[in-house]
Each structure stands twice: as structure tokens, then as C-alpha cells.
Design a protein around this motif. Structure first.
Motif, PDB file in Angstrom:
ATOM      1  N   CYS B 104       0.843  -1.198   0.000  1.00  0.00           N
ATOM      2  CA  CYS B 104       0.000   0.000   0.000  1.00  0.00           C
ATOM      3  C   CYS B 104       0.884   1.257   0.000  1.00  0.00           C
ATOM      4  O   CYS B 104       1.834   1.360   0.769  1.00  0.00           O
ATOM      5  CB  CYS B 104      -0.887  -0.006   1.236  1.00  0.00           C
ATOM      6  SG  CYS B 104      -1.729   1.539   1.528  1.00  0.00           S
ATOM      7  N   ALA B 105       0.544   2.198  -0.886  1.00  0.00           N
ATOM      8  CA  ALA B 105       1.348   3.417  -0.999  1.00  0.00           C
ATOM      9  C   ALA B 105       0.823   4.526  -0.083  1.00  0.00           C
ATOM     10  O   ALA B 105       1.384   5.607  -0.038  1.00  0.00           O
ATOM     11  CB  ALA B 105       1.345   3.892  -2.434  1.00  0.00           C
ATOM     12  N   LYS B 106      -0.250   4.232   0.630  1.00  0.00           N
ATOM     13  CA  LYS B 106      -0.887   5.224   1.515  1.00  0.00           C
ATOM     14  C   LYS B 106      -1.210   6.507   0.745  1.00  0.00           C
ATOM     15  O   LYS B 106      -0.861   7.613   1.160  1.00  0.00           O
ATOM     16  CB  LYS B 106      -0.003   5.488   2.722  1.00  0.00           C
ATOM     17  CG  LYS B 106       0.140   4.211   3.552  1.00  0.00           C
ATOM     18  CD  LYS B 106       1.180   4.293   4.602  1.00  0.00           C
ATOM     19  CE  LYS B 106       1.552   2.887   5.038  1.00  0.00           C
ATOM     20  NZ  LYS B 106       2.631   2.842   5.983  1.00  0.00           N
ATOM     21  N   CYS B 107      -1.834   6.311  -0.386  1.00  0.00           N
ATOM     22  CA  CYS B 107      -2.153   7.443  -1.258  1.00  0.00           C
ATOM     23  C   CYS B 107      -3.582   7.930  -1.038  1.00  0.00           C
ATOM     24  O   CYS B 107      -3.971   8.972  -1.544  1.00  0.00           O
ATOM     25  CB  CYS B 107      -1.975   7.026  -2.711  1.00  0.00           C
ATOM     26  SG  CYS B 107      -3.139   5.754  -3.249  1.00  0.00           S
ATOM     27  N   ASN B 108      -4.379   7.138  -0.296  1.00  0.00           N
ATOM     28  CA  ASN B 108      -5.773   7.489   0.018  1.00  0.00           C
ATOM     29  C   ASN B 108      -6.687   7.578  -1.200  1.00  0.00           C
ATOM     30  O   ASN B 108      -7.759   8.169  -1.120  1.00  0.00           O
ATOM     31  CB  ASN B 108      -5.843   8.795   0.807  1.00  0.00           C
ATOM     32  CG  ASN B 108      -5.467   8.575   2.261  1.00  0.00           C
ATOM     33  OD1 ASN B 108      -5.516   7.449   2.745  1.00  0.00           O
ATOM     34  ND2 ASN B 108      -5.092   9.628   2.938  1.00  0.00           N
ATOM     35  N   THR B 109      -6.269   6.996  -2.300  1.00  0.00           N
ATOM     36  CA  THR B 109      -7.145   6.994  -3.480  1.00  0.00           C
ATOM     37  C   THR B 109      -8.441   6.244  -3.179  1.00  0.00           C
ATOM     38  O   THR B 109      -9.496   6.561  -3.718  1.00  0.00           O
ATOM     39  CB  THR B 109      -6.397   6.331  -4.662  1.00  0.00           C
ATOM     40  OG1 THR B 109      -5.223   7.097  -4.914  1.00  0.00           O
ATOM     41  CG2 THR B 109      -7.243   6.278  -5.920  1.00  0.00           C
ATOM     42  N   CYS B 110      -8.347   5.258  -2.305  1.00  0.00           N
ATOM     43  CA  CYS B 110      -9.513   4.421  -2.012  1.00  0.00           C
ATOM     44  C   CYS B 110     -10.546   5.131  -1.134  1.00  0.00           C
ATOM     45  O   CYS B 110     -11.701   4.706  -1.078  1.00  0.00           O
ATOM     46  CB  CYS B 110      -9.061   3.131  -1.326  1.00  0.00           C
ATOM     47  SG  CYS B 110      -7.966   3.417   0.085  1.00  0.00           S
ATOM     48  N   THR B 129      -8.480   3.113   5.008  1.00  0.00           N
ATOM     49  CA  THR B 129      -7.100   2.789   5.394  1.00  0.00           C
ATOM     50  C   THR B 129      -6.838   2.970   6.887  1.00  0.00           C
ATOM     51  O   THR B 129      -5.782   2.586   7.367  1.00  0.00           O
ATOM     52  CB  THR B 129      -6.114   3.703   4.629  1.00  0.00           C
ATOM     53  OG1 THR B 129      -6.627   5.028   4.659  1.00  0.00           O
ATOM     54  CG2 THR B 129      -5.943   3.250   3.204  1.00  0.00           C
ATOM     55  N   CYS B 183      -8.270   0.931  -5.920  1.00  0.00           N
ATOM     56  CA  CYS B 183      -6.850   0.984  -5.517  1.00  0.00           C
ATOM     57  C   CYS B 183      -5.944   0.731  -6.718  1.00  0.00           C
ATOM     58  O   CYS B 183      -6.045  -0.305  -7.373  1.00  0.00           O
ATOM     59  CB  CYS B 183      -6.565  -0.036  -4.428  1.00  0.00           C
ATOM     60  SG  CYS B 183      -4.799  -0.103  -4.052  1.00  0.00           S
ATOM     61  N   PRO B 184      -5.052   1.661  -6.998  1.00  0.00           N
ATOM     62  CA  PRO B 184      -4.178   1.492  -8.170  1.00  0.00           C
ATOM     63  C   PRO B 184      -3.228   0.310  -8.007  1.00  0.00           C
ATOM     64  O   PRO B 184      -2.767  -0.253  -8.991  1.00  0.00           O
ATOM     65  CB  PRO B 184      -3.377   2.789  -8.217  1.00  0.00           C
ATOM     66  CG  PRO B 184      -3.883   3.664  -7.149  1.00  0.00           C
ATOM     67  CD  PRO B 184      -4.801   2.900  -6.270  1.00  0.00           C
ATOM     68  N   ILE B 185      -2.933  -0.041  -6.767  1.00  0.00           N
ATOM     69  CA  ILE B 185      -1.952  -1.095  -6.516  1.00  0.00           C
ATOM     70  C   ILE B 185      -2.633  -2.472  -6.508  1.00  0.00           C
ATOM     71  O   ILE B 185      -2.011  -3.481  -6.840  1.00  0.00           O
ATOM     72  CB  ILE B 185      -1.285  -0.883  -5.131  1.00  0.00           C
ATOM     73  CG1 ILE B 185      -0.809   0.538  -4.956  1.00  0.00           C
ATOM     74  CG2 ILE B 185      -0.213  -1.922  -4.850  1.00  0.00           C
ATOM     75  CD1 ILE B 185       0.435   0.902  -5.639  1.00  0.00           C
ATOM     76  N   ALA B 187      -4.320  -3.244  -3.523  1.00  0.00           N
ATOM     77  CA  ALA B 187      -4.430  -3.544  -2.087  1.00  0.00           C
ATOM     78  C   ALA B 187      -5.905  -3.583  -1.689  1.00  0.00           C
ATOM     79  O   ALA B 187      -6.757  -3.047  -2.391  1.00  0.00           O
ATOM     80  CB  ALA B 187      -3.692  -2.491  -1.279  1.00  0.00           C
ATOM     81  N   ASN B 189      -8.421  -3.130   1.538  1.00  0.00           N
ATOM     82  CA  ASN B 189      -8.700  -2.814   2.936  1.00  0.00           C
ATOM     83  C   ASN B 189      -9.891  -3.580   3.481  1.00  0.00           C
ATOM     84  O   ASN B 189     -10.002  -3.786   4.684  1.00  0.00           O
ATOM     85  CB  ASN B 189      -8.920  -1.308   3.082  1.00  0.00           C
ATOM     86  CG  ASN B 189      -7.657  -0.543   2.780  1.00  0.00           C
ATOM     87  OD1 ASN B 189      -6.636  -0.761   3.411  1.00  0.00           O
ATOM     88  ND2 ASN B 189      -7.687   0.313   1.767  1.00  0.00           N
TER      89      ASN B 189
HETATM   90  S1  SF4 Z   1      -5.701   3.277  -2.792  1.00  0.00           S
HETATM   91 FE1  SF4 Z   1      -4.552   1.380  -2.406  1.00  0.00          FE
HETATM   92  S2  SF4 Z   1      -2.430   2.045  -2.198  1.00  0.00           S
HETATM   93 FE2  SF4 Z   1      -3.696   3.888  -1.983  1.00  0.00          FE
HETATM   94  S3  SF4 Z   1      -4.076   4.037   0.243  1.00  0.00           S
HETATM   95 FE3  SF4 Z   1      -5.795   2.890  -0.611  1.00  0.00          FE
HETATM   96  S4  SF4 Z   1      -5.165   0.752  -0.351  1.00  0.00           S
HETATM   97 FE4  SF4 Z   1      -3.303   1.965  -0.152  1.00  0.00          FE
END
Ligand code: SF4
Ligand code: SF4
Lengths: 306, 530
Positions: B104-110, B129, B183-185, B187, B189
Motif C-alpha cells: 500500500c502506498a498510503k495514497c488514500n485513493t480508495c 485505510t 486501488c491502483p496497486i 491492495a 482494505n
Molecule cells: S488506494 Fe490502495 S495504495 Fe492507496 S491508500 Fe488505498 S489501499 Fe493503499
């Protein structure tokens, strides 16, 4: 001094490859997981790809041929990899800074590839002017874009309260590392090696084990930072650059049904015989030791004998 | 503590509660509806259980009574967490959990994808997150034991409040996986929320009573979470057959335990009690289409629920095996899941890599079959009988998690002239708010919380879908083809008085099919009987 930097570079490359391989092998060696796909699934074929449908939309789906479209998969993957589509769609303000950062890294990787090709050409004594021309373009562009993106990301992480809460030392450190590393690359390009001839010579030395001495301390410092950054990446969350393959293909799009798949059945047989040690009363205490024993035992229907 | 100032490590602070969503924080609803004050948790409950998160108490964690008990509670959780990362104890989900922890990049996109985060006015506690990050920091520091973990990954203190709040927080999520979709990655939650639930249930023996004692345990004990024995279920269905044969003028009898039938149909047994018209509609359609089918009276096989999907892999596997065993015993060609979303996913998708070779009777959703029946010409329909505004709710388990999108729409388009979509829909739908077990929880103020918060986005989607046809003059129908979603939507329609004010009712898809059948008396769907 040069020798030391050559040595560090070899070690850095080995660490990087070993760490990437270790993560990949660890993932592959994990037991088979249950299905946990998420639609839309990239490789769905036909119109289903458009609306996020699946083969489960058919009556008797197991009797029908399953169409997997690699073209559709690429149609999802390419914009995601090259354009960071998900961030663009769902987090536009971040995209404006993370995209230059990633694009910068892509150009930097391209630059490295062209330098390696140029170095081979140098070893083999083949002219490589067009290759070096592309390297001369992609390198500086990559360094500068990465710096812009990293500065933007750093600014966002510091000023955006929502991101700040979830940011820690490692985020700031990583971004600073990229800024310094790429900053050194820019300085080297501007003041020491504008045509990347030194870089080409250095890489040719690495490849041919003819470790030509390099006199510029700035160039060598830049190499040390670059190598350290590369070796460090797989130890951080940035490992997503290769683990994303598994997250997408094996988990999110892992929709292969277990029909006529003896290999999967064999794997299931193995995991069902794994020991289970969870301690809650509905699992432990019935003298059942494996998953198969626990799952086929109904503690409610078969009260234990005194 | 305001939502703005909530940091990750606040979860460990010795405060009465972590956060709270007030009425003024809530996302506004489209038709300017006034919210009443929520009930408080009763003092008795607060004394007995760790209600330390907010103003709701779902998990009923017994409050530790001494320092030793507090430590024991924390230690048990850590032991459970270690098992979550074990290849043998958690082979089912280890790959997903590890990759989410590490990438997780902790980007908060989600965040913005989450209906709870949005409905709560972006309360940090509801951010997808937030609970994951607490879990991750504990994992890295106390299980993985990363050097300088506080510095690298962020600080976390671990005490019994941290653990109790994390457990409760796992029940502030519908596990709808809408966040994971963005989530772009890749991941997830939602998965972490479920893994926390699993640690509490599988290691600590703590789970919401509706899911465990009254849910999966009853299912394994009597055959149904409703506590209906097979005999009672058969009696009730027989009564439904008689009642609806008379009401519809279509004489039918639901078959039970037919050896060698083509199809074993499994209903959510809650339908028998709460929505008998759904049971009757399935029987009418299957009989009218001339299918070879049966229900089963074997243990668990007359109730498709599998609450293990929400909180416990062992209970999940036990129930799935009973379902599959019943199909094998009857020698049917396939299992068809009736209108229950989580049962769909449980038996069709998740059980797919759990069931051993001998128990792999194919499983499918009812929706493609119903679509084929409607399109087959075997049954005559008069779509003008459904000439009222209808909108379709997509159960997450069926759409986002199985990709079954079009069959329901084909039926709607064939039989409902005033069908309109909610926005967004299909795999991008919003959860009804009852997902992951909440729909069956009415304890204390949980119902209030569901209506106001978890279902807020859905009720607002429903209202928007009918914005061109306001008022009690026009009868409107929300098609929610899933038992849990129906329960949640029923509660919200009641809470917001939508039947009286807007003449909105709800039901499944089979009710709409039967309502349009020429061979059935008109008026199968009846707004007066809500
Ligand atoms: S969008 Fe994905 S990578 Fe970004 S914070 Fe949420 S779980 Fe992490
Ligand atoms: S699974 Fe659904 S409810 Fe839970 S955090 Fe994600 S979007 Fe929100």
C-alpha cells in the motif's frame, strides 16, 4: 575510488535482483489462496469487458468454453501502467504530482536501457549515435520529471492533512532520496557528462569487467546514490512496481474456475491437510488437527462424548 | 475529539471513545430529510462490554477486569495475528493479506470510494485505510518485528484499547470492496477488516452474536440460522404453496428431496419467514418453466446462508461442505443459488478452491437461469403489469465480486417498462449498507446506525433514481435481489417513511417476473402489504 564505486554498483545490482526475486519467490511459494476476484476483470472477452461481466453470467457456465482476451487485458494494463489510470480517475489532485514522478522514473529506466545498449555497442565497436541521442533526451527528462513529481508529492504529504496522517518517516525519506539522487544526476549531466559518455564508459566497464578509472567525484557520487536507491526500492512499499503483477493477475483477476483442473485439486488436497491451530472453542478442543478434519466436523451436530 | 484531529495512534489513547459521527456531520440526503437523534448505548452494555470506539457496539468484547486480563487480551490478539500470517493457519487468504500489508502506498485513493467514509462526513475512523494502518503498524512492530518500526512505519502503542477498538472497527465496514476496486496497486482494505474479524472469532472466540451463536452455529446445529428445523421449513413452505396457489390462481407445489433432479435450489431461509412471496415466486417460475428441480431438507441445505464469509473461515468451510454434501446426496446436476448475494459468492466463488474433488457439484446463480426462462417464451408475460417506476439495486457479492451484471438487466428491460438505473451501478454500485452481516443486526442502536450511516448512500441513490416521480401518488419499486440487501432496504424505507411519503416499496426480482405473468392473477406485488 572508481574501483570502490564499481564494486558498490555490482553489490547494489545483486541486492536489487536478490530482493526482487526473494519477494517473487515468497509469493509464488505461498499456498494457493481462495478466489477473491474483483470485477471488472481485465481479461474478460467481448462486451462483458465493457460492463464488468463474467462467465458466471451464463447458465451451465462450466460447460461453455471460457474466453480469455489478452487484448482486453492489455487495454486495461497499458493505460494503468503508462497513465496511472486508477489514480487519474479516482484521485486527480494526486495524479498531477504522482504521474510526473512515475513518468520520470519510466524515462530514467529507458535512459538506463539505452545507456546499456550504447555500452554494448561501445564494447563491440558498433556506432550507436541514435541510441545515445535517445538517451540524451530521456535521461534529463526523466531526472527532472522525477524531481518535480517527488517535490510535489512531498509538498502534498506535508500540506494535505488527510495524507499527512498516513505518512511516516519512510515516505519523506524515500522522496528525499529520489530528489537528492535525481538532483545529483541533473548536476552530473549539466556540469560533468552532458553527452553521457562517461556513463556509457562506466557501464561498458561494468559489463566487460574492464574497470576504467573515472575521475569525476560528482559522477561517482551520483552513481553511488543511484545504485543505493535502486537496491533499496524492493525493501519498501515501492515493491509494488513488480508485485502489482500478482495483485492484479493472481488476485484481482484470478477468476479461473476449478473445473477439470486436477492441478488445483491436488493443491487443495495438500492445504486441506495442513495443521490448524486456531484456539477459539468452536475450532480447538475437538481433537481435530487438520483443516480437512475441522471443516468436515460439525461440533454442533455431534456433541462430544463425555 | 473531532474528526479532523484523529491520528493513527489516537486509537491507543485512554479516552472514553475514539470518535463519533454527529447528525450535522452526516452527508446530506437529496430530499432534505431531517434526522432524529440516535439512541445511546445503554449503560449496562457499556459496563459489560468494551464500547470504546464510538457510540455503537457491535462486537460485544467482554471488558477486561484487571491488568492481567488486559494483557492476556492483547497477547491473544497478537497470537492470532501471527496465525494470520502463517501458511498453514491462513492459507486461504495469506497472499492477499501479505501483499496488502507490504505494497500500500498510503495514497488514500480508495477513501472517496467508501460510502461509509462519505456518509460520515469523512470521519477519519471510517477511512478504509485507518483500520488497516493500525493493523499494519501492529503487524510490522510486534509480529514481523521490523527494526525501527515506529520510525519507518509510524508510531503505534499497543494496549487493550487499541485491540478492542480495532476489533470494533472491523465492524465499521461493509466489506463491500468498493475501496479495493479503486486501488491502483490492488491492495484490499476490506480484506483487512475481514482478517481482523477472523482473529477475533477464530483465536479469541469473539464474534457478533447474530453472526456466530445465532447465525453459523444455528445453521450447523438446526440446519438454519433462523432456527427452523427441516420439518418446520417444509411445513412453512407447504403453507406458502397453499396460500399463494390460492392468491395467484396458479396451482403449484414446491418439490422437496427429489433424488436425481437437475437442480437443487437453495434459498436463504430468512425468505421463508420474512418474504414468503419470494419463495412462492421461485416455485411458480420454476414450475411454469417445467424445470426438474428440488429443495433439500438435509441439514443446512434448505438455508443458503454462510455467515462464515463475513467473519470466520472455519465456519465458512463447514457450511459450504454441508451444502455441497446435500447436492451430492441428492445426485443433482447443479446447485442454483436463489436471491442471496453472500450465499452466491460463498458457494460459487470462494468454495471453489475449498471443496474437495468429490464435492464439486457445479454451482450457479439464479439470475442467468431466470433470464433464460424469461427469454425462452415458455412463460407468457404482460409487461404492462409492471408499468411502475422500478430501480435495481446491485448486491455487491453478485456484481462487484462475481461479475453477474447483465442477466438482471435483461429481465428488467423485458418486463419493466419504467426501469431506471441507479448511479453508479453494476460492479461500481454502492453497498446497501447491510453488507457483511449488518442487515440482520438490530441490537441496541445498531439499526439506527445502519439507517443513518451505512445505508445513507444507498437511500440517496434510491431517491435520486426516482427524482422524476416524487410523491405518494406513484407506486415505485426497488428491486433488491438479495435477502440481506432487502432487509437493509426494508429498514431504511421504514426509517425514512418512504412508503407513506413516496409509495416506495421493495422486493426481489422473481416477484417482478411473477407479477408480469399472464397465468397469474394480477397484483402479485402489493403496496398495501408492505
Ligand atoms: S488506494 Fe490502495 S495504495 Fe492507496 S491508500 Fe488505498 S489501499 Fe493503499
Ligand atoms: S469495504 Fe466498503 S465499507 Fe469497507 S472500507 Fe471499503 S468501501 Fe468502505
Amino acid at each position: 575510488m572508481s574501483l570502490f564505486v564499481y564494486l558498490i554498483t555490482y553489490i547494489g545490482i545483486i541486492i536489487f535482483c536478490a530482493a526482487v526475486l526473494k519477494r517473487i519467490i515468497a509469493y509464488i511459494n505461498n499456498p494457493p489462496h481462495v478466489r477473491w476476484e474483483l470485477y471488472p476483470v481485465g481479461h474478460e472477452s467481448g462486451e462483458r469487458a465493457e460492463y464488468g461481466g463474467s462467465y458466471l453470467e451464463d447458465v451451465d457456465w462450466w460447460k461453455k468454453p471460457r474466453h480469455v482476451s489478452r487484448i482486453n487485458e492489455l487495454k486495461v494494463m497499458i493505460p494503468e501502467i503508462l497513465g496511472l489510470k486508477a489514480v487519474h480517475e479516482y484521485n486527480r489532485p494526486l495524479w498531477f504530482v504522482t504521474y510526473p514522478f512515475h513518468l520520470g522514473l519510466y524515462f530514467t529506466i529507458m535512459f538506463m536501457v539505452f545507456i546499456v545498449i550504447g555500452s554494448f555497442a561501445q564494447i563491440l565497436d558498433i556506432p550507436a549515435a541514435p541510441i545515445m541521442a535517445i538517451a540524451k533526451f530521456t535521461g534529463p527528462l526523466g531526472f527532472i520529471l522525477t524531481i518535480c513529481g517527488a517535490v510535489g508529492l512531498l509538498y502534498k504529504r506535508i500540506t494535505d492533512q488527510n495524507l499527512k496522517i498516513h505518512s511516516c518517516f519512510e515516505h519523506y525519506f524515500n522522496l528525499m532520496l529520489f530528489i537528492v539522487t535525481m538532483g545529483l544526476a541533473v548536476l552530473t549531466w549539466l556540469f560533468v557528462d552532458p553527452d553521457f559518455l562517461m556513463a556509457k564508459t562506466f557501464v561498458a566497464g561494468l559489463i566487460s569487467f574492464k574497470l576504467t578509472a573515472i575521475s569525476s567525484p560528482l559522477f561517482l557520487l551520483q552513481i553511488v546514490f543511484m545504485v543505493a536507491t535502486i537496491a533499496y526500492i524492493p525493501f519498501t512499499h515501492m515493491s509494488h512496481f513488480f508485485m502489482k503483477y500478482f495483485l492484479y493477475h493472481d488476485i484481482r483477476w484470478g477468476d479461473e474456475p476449478n473445473i477439470n483442473t486436477p492441478k488445483t485439486d491436488a493443491k487443495i488436497n495438500v492445504v486441506l491437510n495442513y495443521p490448524i491451530t486456531w484456539s477459539a472453542p468452536h475450532i480447538a478442543g475437538h481433537n481435530k488437527k487438520t483443516w480437512a478434519e475441522v471443516a468436515t466436523f460439525n461440533p454442533e451436530a455431534e456433541p462430544e462424548k463425555e | 475529539m473531532t474528526k479532523k484531529s484523529l491520528e493513527i495512534n489516537d486509537v491507543s489513547k485512554n479516552t472514553a471513545i475514539l470518535s463519533k459521527v454527529n447528525n450535522e456531520d452526516l452527508m446530506p440526503l437529496p430530499w432534505s430529510i431531517e434526522e432524529g437523534e440516535s439512541k445511546d448505548i445503554v449503560q449496562d452494555l457499556k459496563d459489560k462490554y468494551a464500547c470504546d470506539l464510538d457510540d455503537v457496539c457491535v462486537l460485544n468484547i467482554p471488558k477486561p477486569q484487571s491488568k492481567e486480563e488486559e494483557q492476556e487480551f492483547v497477547d491473544k490478539f497478537i497470537t492470532g495475528m501471527k496465525k494470520s500470517f502463517s501458511k498453514t493457519d491462513n492459507w486461504t487468504f495469506l497472499s492477499m493479506l501479505e501483499t496488502t500489508m507490504e505494497n500500500c502506498a498510503k495514497c488514500n485513493t480508495c477513501s472517496d470510494a467508501c460510502h461509509l467514509y462519505e456518509a460520515s462526513g469523512q470521519n477519519e475512523m471510517y477511512r478504509p485505510t485507518y483500520r488497516t494502518e493500525i493493523f499494519r503498524r501492529i503487524y510490522k512492530k510486534f509480529v514481523k518485528k521490523e527494526a525501527l518500526s515506529d520510525l519507518r512505519n509510524g508510531k503505534i502503542d499497543l494496549n487493550w484499547k487499541t485491540v478492542a477498538r480495532l476489533g470494533e472497527m472491523a465492524y465499521r465496514c461493509n466489506i463491500c470492496r468498493r475501496c479495493a476496486q479503486t486501488c491502483p496497486i490492488g491492495a484490499d482494505n476490506a480484506l483487512v477488516a475481514r482478517e481482523i474479524r477472523k482473529i477475533f472469532s477464530q483465536e479469541m472466540g469473539i464474534a457478533p452474536p447474530e453472526l456466530h451463536e445465532k447465525g453459523s452455529v444455528n445453521q450447523l446445529r438446526t440446519g438454519s440460522s433462523t432456527q427452523m428445523t427441516a420439518m418446520v421449513a417444509k411445513d412453512n413452505v407447504e403453507f406458502i404453496d397453499e396460500d399463494f396457489s390460492e392468491e395467484t390462481g396458479y396451482d403449484f407445489k414446491t418439490p422437496w428431496d427429489v433424488q436425481g433432479a437437475d437442480i437443487l435450489l437453495i434459498h436463504n431461509a430468512g425468505e421463508i419467514m420474512a418474504w414468503p412471496d419470494n419463495i412462492a415466486a421461485f416455485s411458480i417460475i420454476f414450475e411454469a418453466a417445467g424445470l426438474s428441480w428440488t429443495l433439500s431438507s438435509e441439514i443446512a441445505a434448505y438455508d443458503s446462508i454462510n455467515y462464515g464469509v463475513f467473519y470466520d473461515d472455519v465456519q465458512f468451510a463447514r457450511t459450504a461442505i454441508l451444502h455441497a454434501q446435500a447436492a451430492k446426496n441428492l445426485g443433482v446436476k447443479k446447485i442454483v443459488l436463489a436471491e442471496c448475494g453472500h450465499a452466491h459468492k460463498a458457494l460459487t466463488v470462494i468454495a471453489d478452491r475449498v471443496l474437495p474433488e468429490g464435492l464439486k457439484t457445479p454451482r450457479e446463480s439464479c439470475f442467468p437461469l431466470l433470464r433464460d426462462i424469461v427469454n425462452s417464451g415458455k412463460i407468457k408475460f404482460d409487461p404492462s403489469r409492471n408499468n411502475f417506476p422500478v430501480t435495481l439495486h446491485d448486491p455487491c457479492n453478485v456484481t462487484r465480486l462475481m461479475g453477474i451484471i447483465k442477466p438482471q438487466r435483461d429481465i428488467m428491460k423485458a418486463l419493466c417498462p419504467q426501469f431506471r438505473e441507479m448511479v453508479p451501478n453494476g460492479p461500481h454500485n454502492y453497498c446497501c449498507g447491510g453488507g457483511s452481516g449488518f442487515a440482520i443486526m438490530h441490537r441496541n442502536n445498531i439499526g439506527d446506525w445502519r439507517n443513518k450511516l451505512t445505508g445513507r448512500k444507498k437511500i440517496s441513490q434510491i431517491l435520486n433514481a426516482f427524482s422524476d416521480t416524487r410523491g405518494p401518488e406513484t407506486e415505485k419499486y426497488v428491486c433488491a435481489p438479495c435477502s440481506n440487501c432487502k432487509g437493509q432496504i426494508r429498514d431504511m424505507i421504514e426509517h425514512y417513511e418512504m412508503l407513506d411519503k413516496e409509495k416506495i416499496t421493495y422486493g426481489g426480482i422473481v416477484e417482478l417476473i411473477v407479477n408480469a405473468m399472464v397465468d397469474v392473477n394480477p397484483g402479485f406485488i402489493n403496496w398495501e402489504e408492505f
